[in-house]
Design a protein around this motif. Sequence first.
Motif, short mmCIF file in Angstrom:
data_model
loop_
_atom_site.label_atom_id
_atom_site.label_comp_id
_atom_site.label_asym_id
_atom_site.label_seq_id
_atom_site.Cartn_x
_atom_site.Cartn_y
_atom_site.Cartn_z
N HIS A 25 0.79 -1.06 0.07
CA HIS A 25 -0.09 0.26 0.23
C HIS A 25 0.82 1.12 0.06
N ASP A 26 1.81 1.51 1.22
CA ASP A 26 2.74 2.38 0.53
C ASP A 26 3.37 2.60 -0.24
N LEU A 27 3.89 1.54 -0.99
CA LEU A 27 4.28 1.66 -2.53
C LEU A 27 3.62 2.07 -3.76
N ASN A 28 2.25 2.51 -3.40
CA ASN A 28 1.27 2.66 -4.42
C ASN A 28 1.34 4.52 -3.85
N LYS A 29 2.38 4.96 -3.47
CA LYS A 29 1.75 6.30 -2.71
C LYS A 29 2.29 7.21 -3.24
N VAL A 30 2.23 8.50 -3.16
CA VAL A 30 2.94 9.46 -4.09
C VAL A 30 3.40 10.73 -3.12
N ALA A 31 4.53 10.91 -2.67
CA ALA A 31 4.33 12.29 -1.42
C ALA A 31 3.60 13.62 -2.16
N LEU A 32 3.76 14.23 -1.28
CA LEU A 32 2.54 15.66 -1.89
C LEU A 32 4.42 16.41 -1.88
N GLY A 33 4.98 16.31 -0.82
CA GLY A 33 5.83 17.66 -0.25
C GLY A 33 6.27 18.02 0.68
N HIS A 34 4.90 17.96 1.07
CA HIS A 34 4.57 18.92 2.65
C HIS A 34 4.59 17.32 3.46
N ALA A 35 5.97 17.88 4.56
CA ALA A 35 6.23 17.34 5.26
C ALA A 35 4.18 16.42 6.24
N ALA A 36 3.74 17.63 7.19
CA ALA A 36 2.45 17.30 7.84
C ALA A 36 2.11 16.64 7.04
N ALA A 37 1.62 17.30 6.24
CA ALA A 37 0.11 16.22 4.94
C ALA A 37 0.70 14.83 5.39
N ASP A 38 1.88 14.26 4.26
CA ASP A 38 2.15 13.05 3.97
C ASP A 38 2.56 12.65 5.67
N SER A 39 2.61 13.05 6.50
CA SER A 39 2.85 12.37 7.81
C SER A 39 1.00 11.78 8.16
N VAL A 40 0.03 12.78 7.71
CA VAL A 40 -0.76 12.96 8.08
C VAL A 40 -1.60 11.36 6.98
N LEU A 41 -0.96 11.39 5.90
CA LEU A 41 -1.35 10.47 4.49
C LEU A 41 -0.57 9.28 4.80
N GLN A 42 0.32 9.13 5.77
CA GLN A 42 0.84 7.63 5.84
C GLN A 42 1.67 7.71 4.76
N GLY A 202 3.95 35.72 -5.68
CA GLY A 202 4.25 35.37 -5.32
C GLY A 202 3.64 33.59 -5.54
N ALA A 203 3.79 32.91 -5.20
CA ALA A 203 4.59 31.21 -5.12
C ALA A 203 2.47 30.73 -4.95
N PRO A 204 1.82 29.86 -6.06
CA PRO A 204 0.54 29.81 -4.72
C PRO A 204 0.08 28.48 -4.04
N VAL A 205 -0.22 29.77 -2.83
CA VAL A 205 -0.46 29.24 -1.64
C VAL A 205 -1.66 28.60 -0.93
N PHE A 206 -2.37 27.65 -1.49
CA PHE A 206 -3.28 27.48 -0.44
C PHE A 206 -3.95 26.70 0.56
N ASP A 228 9.37 24.84 -9.10
CA ASP A 228 10.40 24.53 -9.80
C ASP A 228 10.25 23.24 -9.49
N GLY A 229 10.17 22.49 -8.98
CA GLY A 229 10.11 21.12 -7.77
C GLY A 229 9.16 20.32 -8.37
N CYS A 230 7.94 21.24 -8.49
CA CYS A 230 6.81 20.53 -9.12
C CYS A 230 5.89 19.95 -7.26
N HIS A 231 6.14 20.89 -6.13
CA HIS A 231 5.44 19.82 -5.61
C HIS A 231 5.34 20.58 -3.90
N PHE A 232 4.38 20.52 -3.19
CA PHE A 232 4.09 21.35 -2.32
C PHE A 232 5.06 21.07 -0.92
N ASN A 233 4.56 22.97 -0.67
CA ASN A 233 5.64 22.65 1.21
C ASN A 233 5.27 23.57 1.71
#
Length: 263
Positions: A25-42, A202-206, A228-233
Amino acid sequence: MSTARTNTLATLRGSIERLEQGAAHDLNKVALGHAAADSVLQGGLARSAVHEVFAEGHQSATATGFIAGLAGRVSPRRPLVWVRQDFSEIEAGALSMRGLRELGLDPRLLVTVRATDTDAALRTAADALACDALGAVVLEVWGEARQLDLVASRKLTLAAQASGVTALLLRVAAEPRPSTAETRWIVRAAHSPPSDQWNAWGAPVFDAQLVRNRHGPVGRWIMEWKCDGCHFNEPAAYSQPVAATPARRPHQAAAHGAFRRSA
């Protein structure tokens, strides 16, 4: 073999099976780049599943940018089908290929489909999800749509699981309903400070609120999209420059009094 040994072996087999399933299941996930969100999403956003993004009507551009970022993370180098109602284009305008490119999507890999109504959009999205050559399918529906009920959500989930294609539902001016979605987000625009003194944009912020997570807790974060990196932060602390106070500045009341006297 004794009963105790049999039970022990059964327990061990069950533990190994759960570990193997968790690893897959973990191999079928993609990290968003935002540490806190990725942690909650396991580990990140699950592929081969359905994810919902909701926004108010005046936040449609924000939700479009957010779901484009998700699509870019899930399917960076595979074709993407974006299904839209005609009504969505009337209300929010056409998709900007230049804008989507700045968000990390390759317009050469993007196929947009305009559907006359919700039924046509739902059928088109289901057909697209059956094509395993795609990376993701975005289904954009404006307003309340009774067709997008629990049964329809279940069909989309089964199609995504069968083909391995991720389904991203963009719901604007609609209220969340029961569904089989893996995650559900409510998105709003957040403050986007200028990147430097020479650049007003500025950069898009959500302001992203995770209100449904089938495999863990929920949360709310400020997520900045790094073009530039195409990821959330996590956005960096922004300190607005403030003019220095003069060393010999007269007291405010005295200054006002001087103004009245000179007047």
